[in-house]
Design a protein around this motif. Structure first.
Motif, PDB file in Angstrom:
ATOM      1  N   ARG A  10       1.600  38.109  58.201  1.00 42.34           N
ATOM      2  CA  ARG A  10       1.966  38.396  59.592  1.00 42.34           C
ATOM      3  C   ARG A  10       2.745  37.260  60.262  1.00 42.34           C
ATOM      4  O   ARG A  10       3.646  37.506  61.049  1.00 42.34           O
ATOM      5  CB  ARG A  10       0.651  38.652  60.346  1.00 42.34           C
ATOM      6  N   ILE A  11       2.359  36.013  59.979  1.00 44.04           N
ATOM      7  CA  ILE A  11       2.972  34.902  60.720  1.00 44.04           C
ATOM      8  C   ILE A  11       4.380  34.597  60.204  1.00 44.04           C
ATOM      9  O   ILE A  11       4.692  34.834  59.047  1.00 44.04           O
ATOM     10  CB  ILE A  11       2.115  33.602  60.688  1.00 44.04           C
ATOM     11  N   ARG A  12       5.177  34.050  61.117  1.00 46.39           N
ATOM     12  CA  ARG A  12       6.542  33.666  60.730  1.00 46.39           C
ATOM     13  C   ARG A  12       6.680  32.161  60.952  1.00 46.39           C
ATOM     14  O   ARG A  12       6.438  31.659  62.057  1.00 46.39           O
ATOM     15  CB  ARG A  12       7.521  34.428  61.626  1.00 46.39           C
ATOM     16  N   ILE A  13       7.021  31.449  59.895  1.00 44.92           N
ATOM     17  CA  ILE A  13       7.183  29.990  59.980  1.00 44.92           C
ATOM     18  C   ILE A  13       8.673  29.667  59.832  1.00 44.92           C
ATOM     19  O   ILE A  13       9.328  30.174  58.929  1.00 44.92           O
ATOM     20  CB  ILE A  13       6.386  29.289  58.850  1.00 44.92           C
ATOM     21  N   ARG A  14       9.141  28.855  60.757  1.00 42.03           N
ATOM     22  CA  ARG A  14      10.572  28.535  60.787  1.00 42.03           C
ATOM     23  C   ARG A  14      10.796  27.061  61.037  1.00 42.03           C
ATOM     24  O   ARG A  14       9.992  26.435  61.737  1.00 42.03           O
ATOM     25  CB  ARG A  14      11.178  29.266  61.998  1.00 42.03           C
ATOM     26  N   PHE A  15      11.881  26.508  60.517  1.00 43.51           N
ATOM     27  CA  PHE A  15      12.240  25.115  60.776  1.00 43.51           C
ATOM     28  C   PHE A  15      13.550  25.090  61.551  1.00 43.51           C
ATOM     29  O   PHE A  15      14.446  25.882  61.258  1.00 43.51           O
ATOM     30  CB  PHE A  15      12.442  24.363  59.456  1.00 43.51           C
ATOM     31  N   GLU A  16      13.614  24.179  62.519  1.00 42.82           N
ATOM     32  CA  GLU A  16      14.860  24.046  63.269  1.00 42.82           C
ATOM     33  C   GLU A  16      15.218  22.574  63.402  1.00 42.82           C
ATOM     34  O   GLU A  16      14.373  21.787  63.849  1.00 42.82           O
ATOM     35  CB  GLU A  16      14.676  24.640  64.668  1.00 42.82           C
ATOM     36  N   PRO A  17      16.420  22.165  63.020  1.00 45.77           N
ATOM     37  CA  PRO A  17      16.781  20.752  63.132  1.00 45.77           C
ATOM     38  C   PRO A  17      16.807  20.298  64.595  1.00 45.77           C
ATOM     39  O   PRO A  17      17.135  21.099  65.474  1.00 45.77           O
ATOM     40  CB  PRO A  17      18.187  20.684  62.527  1.00 45.77           C
ATOM     41  N   CYS A  18      16.448  19.047  64.839  1.00 48.76           N
ATOM     42  CA  CYS A  18      16.530  18.486  66.199  1.00 48.76           C
ATOM     43  C   CYS A  18      16.811  16.995  66.063  1.00 48.76           C
ATOM     44  O   CYS A  18      16.874  16.478  64.946  1.00 48.76           O
ATOM     45  CB  CYS A  18      15.235  18.722  66.966  1.00 48.76           C
ATOM     46  N   GLU A  19      16.953  16.296  67.199  1.00 44.29           N
ATOM     47  CA  GLU A  19      17.249  14.858  67.208  1.00 44.29           C
ATOM     48  C   GLU A  19      16.310  14.056  66.307  1.00 44.29           C
ATOM     49  O   GLU A  19      16.739  13.270  65.494  1.00 44.29           O
ATOM     50  CB  GLU A  19      17.097  14.326  68.644  1.00 44.29           C
ATOM     51  N   GLU A  20      14.992  14.277  66.480  1.00 42.56           N
ATOM     52  CA  GLU A  20      14.003  13.464  65.752  1.00 42.56           C
ATOM     53  C   GLU A  20      13.762  13.954  64.329  1.00 42.56           C
ATOM     54  O   GLU A  20      12.898  13.433  63.641  1.00 42.56           O
ATOM     55  CB  GLU A  20      12.633  13.436  66.454  1.00 42.56           C
ATOM     56  N   GLY A  21      14.463  14.964  63.894  1.00 40.73           N
ATOM     57  CA  GLY A  21      14.248  15.460  62.540  1.00 40.73           C
ATOM     58  C   GLY A  21      14.269  16.955  62.524  1.00 40.73           C
ATOM     59  O   GLY A  21      15.318  17.576  62.556  1.00 40.73           O
ATOM     60  N   GLN A  22      13.047  17.530  62.569  1.00 34.99           N
ATOM     61  CA  GLN A  22      13.035  18.974  62.655  1.00 34.99           C
ATOM     62  C   GLN A  22      11.796  19.495  63.361  1.00 34.99           C
ATOM     63  O   GLN A  22      10.744  18.877  63.322  1.00 34.99           O
ATOM     64  CB  GLN A  22      13.267  19.581  61.267  1.00 34.99           C
ATOM     65  N   ARG A  23      11.962  20.625  64.043  1.00 37.42           N
ATOM     66  CA  ARG A  23      10.833  21.244  64.730  1.00 37.42           C
ATOM     67  C   ARG A  23      10.300  22.369  63.866  1.00 37.42           C
ATOM     68  O   ARG A  23      11.040  23.020  63.127  1.00 37.42           O
ATOM     69  CB  ARG A  23      11.270  21.843  66.064  1.00 37.42           C
ATOM     70  N   VAL A  24       8.982  22.566  63.986  1.00 38.88           N
ATOM     71  CA  VAL A  24       8.334  23.631  63.223  1.00 38.88           C
ATOM     72  C   VAL A  24       7.867  24.701  64.199  1.00 38.88           C
ATOM     73  O   VAL A  24       7.181  24.389  65.184  1.00 38.88           O
ATOM     74  CB  VAL A  24       7.104  23.072  62.458  1.00 38.88           C
ATOM     75  N   TYR A  25       8.248  25.931  63.928  1.00 38.53           N
ATOM     76  CA  TYR A  25       7.852  27.047  64.789  1.00 38.53           C
ATOM     77  C   TYR A  25       6.890  27.974  64.067  1.00 38.53           C
ATOM     78  O   TYR A  25       7.129  28.351  62.913  1.00 38.53           O
ATOM     79  CB  TYR A  25       9.076  27.861  65.232  1.00 38.53           C
ATOM     80  N   LEU A  26       5.813  28.311  64.765  1.00 37.28           N
ATOM     81  CA  LEU A  26       4.868  29.322  64.275  1.00 37.28           C
ATOM     82  C   LEU A  26       5.115  30.517  65.186  1.00 37.28           C
ATOM     83  O   LEU A  26       4.851  30.443  66.388  1.00 37.28           O
ATOM     84  CB  LEU A  26       3.434  28.786  64.408  1.00 37.28           C
ATOM     85  N   ASN A  27       5.682  31.576  64.636  1.00 42.05           N
ATOM     86  CA  ASN A  27       6.197  32.676  65.447  1.00 42.05           C
ATOM     87  C   ASN A  27       7.178  32.075  66.461  1.00 42.05           C
ATOM     88  O   ASN A  27       8.085  31.379  66.042  1.00 42.05           O
ATOM     89  CB  ASN A  27       5.056  33.489  66.052  1.00 42.05           C
ATOM     90  N   ALA A  28       6.964  32.262  67.784  1.00 40.15           N
ATOM     91  CA  ALA A  28       7.956  31.711  68.731  1.00 40.15           C
ATOM     92  C   ALA A  28       7.556  30.348  69.272  1.00 40.15           C
ATOM     93  O   ALA A  28       8.285  29.744  70.049  1.00 40.15           O
ATOM     94  CB  ALA A  28       8.144  32.693  69.881  1.00 40.15           C
ATOM     95  N   GLU A  29       6.394  29.828  68.843  1.00 36.99           N
ATOM     96  CA  GLU A  29       5.846  28.602  69.450  1.00 36.99           C
ATOM     97  C   GLU A  29       6.209  27.345  68.658  1.00 36.99           C
ATOM     98  O   GLU A  29       6.067  27.307  67.433  1.00 36.99           O
ATOM     99  CB  GLU A  29       4.315  28.755  69.518  1.00 36.99           C
ATOM    100  N   ASP A  30       6.629  26.299  69.366  1.00 29.50           N
ATOM    101  CA  ASP A  30       6.893  25.012  68.735  1.00 29.50           C
ATOM    102  C   ASP A  30       5.545  24.322  68.491  1.00 29.50           C
ATOM    103  O   ASP A  30       4.876  23.887  69.429  1.00 29.50           O
ATOM    104  CB  ASP A  30       7.770  24.161  69.670  1.00 29.50           C
ATOM    105  N   VAL A  31       5.129  24.237  67.221  1.00 27.29           N
ATOM    106  CA  VAL A  31       3.811  23.662  66.890  1.00 27.29           C
ATOM    107  C   VAL A  31       3.957  22.307  66.184  1.00 27.29           C
ATOM    108  O   VAL A  31       3.007  21.841  65.553  1.00 27.29           O
ATOM    109  CB  VAL A  31       2.984  24.640  66.004  1.00 27.29           C
ATOM    110  N   SER A  32       5.146  21.691  66.298  1.00 30.10           N
ATOM    111  CA  SER A  32       5.424  20.446  65.570  1.00 30.10           C
ATOM    112  C   SER A  32       4.329  19.391  65.761  1.00 30.10           C
ATOM    113  O   SER A  32       3.976  18.693  64.803  1.00 30.10           O
ATOM    114  CB  SER A  32       6.758  19.854  66.014  1.00 30.10           C
ATOM    115  N   ARG A  33       3.783  19.292  66.958  1.00 30.02           N
ATOM    116  CA  ARG A  33       2.730  18.298  67.210  1.00 30.02           C
ATOM    117  C   ARG A  33       1.363  18.851  66.853  1.00 30.02           C
ATOM    118  O   ARG A  33       0.559  18.172  66.205  1.00 30.02           O
ATOM    119  CB  ARG A  33       2.734  17.890  68.684  1.00 30.02           C
ATOM    120  N   ALA A  34       1.118  20.080  67.276  1.00 28.96           N
ATOM    121  CA  ALA A  34      -0.222  20.678  67.106  1.00 28.96           C
ATOM    122  C   ALA A  34      -0.666  20.733  65.638  1.00 28.96           C
ATOM    123  O   ALA A  34      -1.854  20.620  65.344  1.00 28.96           O
ATOM    124  CB  ALA A  34      -0.225  22.079  67.709  1.00 28.96           C
ATOM    125  N   ILE A  35       0.294  20.863  64.713  1.00 26.86           N
ATOM    126  CA  ILE A  35      -0.108  20.977  63.305  1.00 26.86           C
ATOM    127  C   ILE A  35      -0.466  19.629  62.680  1.00 26.86           C
ATOM    128  O   ILE A  35      -1.016  19.583  61.593  1.00 26.86           O
ATOM    129  CB  ILE A  35       0.989  21.660  62.430  1.00 26.86           C
TER     130      ILE A  35
END
Ligand code: DC
Length: 222
Positions: free
Chosen positions: A61-86
């Motif tokens: 069910r879940i969708r995991i995505r990576f998106e490049p950003c200044e500090e490296g990359q952000r991790v998305y769990l569905n639509a939420e940025d969980v880069s810190r929470a994980i």
């Protein structure tokens, strides 16, 4: 090419894999972040590691995505940025437990193979060169002493404002190593044919150079 980077936690795999991917203009897949997303989602939904059927449904069910950003990359769990929470210590311990579950591994390995099949990709994890892409053109095993890896993790968490203690962080690194290496399904091993790089006492740039040399050798035989 497919570049597989394995090794224990805190060996610098994420930082170096990301930098290597940037230099080569390759995509970077942080497979640890994928297991971390599953652990976070399972925790939030109250699914325990023993609930195999629910875990399998969750992975589908879940969708995991990576998106490049200044500090490296952000991790998305569905639509939420969980880069810190994980990356909290609690979620790290949960991930070690949940990533040992065969249903979770099968689902993630499938996703990783789909993401990397076209090549031009650096993947880092624990089973990339042994299970996910055993025929990867470049296989590296990045390691460092437990003490140094614990210290690096400690510095990283402190920099993020987390109130952690050095000895506890080293002990957590050792306990995660033991769990990751002793599980029955896809344990952390040095994959056959992998070049070992021990980064104890080496700078990031020095390790990156060793990695680029290994890539250069593989390119020469292509
Ligand atoms: O690389 P990391 O510290 O973000 O990994 C988090 C956890 O996920 C760690 O306990 C090992 C596990 N993991 C795994 O089992 N297989 C992978 N390919 C990547 C990570």
């Amino acid at each position: 090419m497919i570049i597989a980077i394995d090794g224990p936690s805190g060996a610098g795999k994420s930082t170096l894999s990301r930098q290597l991917a940037e230099r080569l203009r390759y995509a970077y897949i942080d497979t640890g972040a994928m297991y971390r997303c599953v652990a976070l989602a399972a925790h939030r939904e109250g699914i325990s590691p023993e609930d195999t059927t629910d875990l399998q449904a969750l992975c589908d069910r879940i969708r995991i995505r990576f998106e490049p950003c200044e500090e490296g990359q952000r991790v998305y769990l569905n639509a939420e940025d969980v880069s810190r929470a994980i990356r909290t210590p609690e979620n790290s311990m949960r991930t070690s437990r949940i990533s040992a579950e065969p249903v979770v591994r099968e689902a993630m390995v499938q996703q990783q193979r789909d993401m990397g099949k076209e090549g031009g990709v650096v993947l880092d994890g624990r089973d990339i060169g042994s299970v996910v892409f055993p025929h990867a053109e470049v296989k590296l095993f990045l390691t460092a002493s437990a003490e140094e890896r614990g210290r690096r993790r400690y510095d990283e968490l402190r920099a993020k404002g987390q109130n952690v203690d050095l000895q506890t962080t080293i002990a957590e690194v050792e306990s995660r190593d033991a769990a990751d290496s002793s599980r029955s399904h896809s344990p952390l091993i040095q994959p056959e044919g992998a070049e070992v790089i021990d980064s104890t006492g080496m700078s990031i740039e020095e390790v990156l150079q060793s990695m680029l040399e290994a890539v250069g050798k593989a390119e020469a035989v292509q």
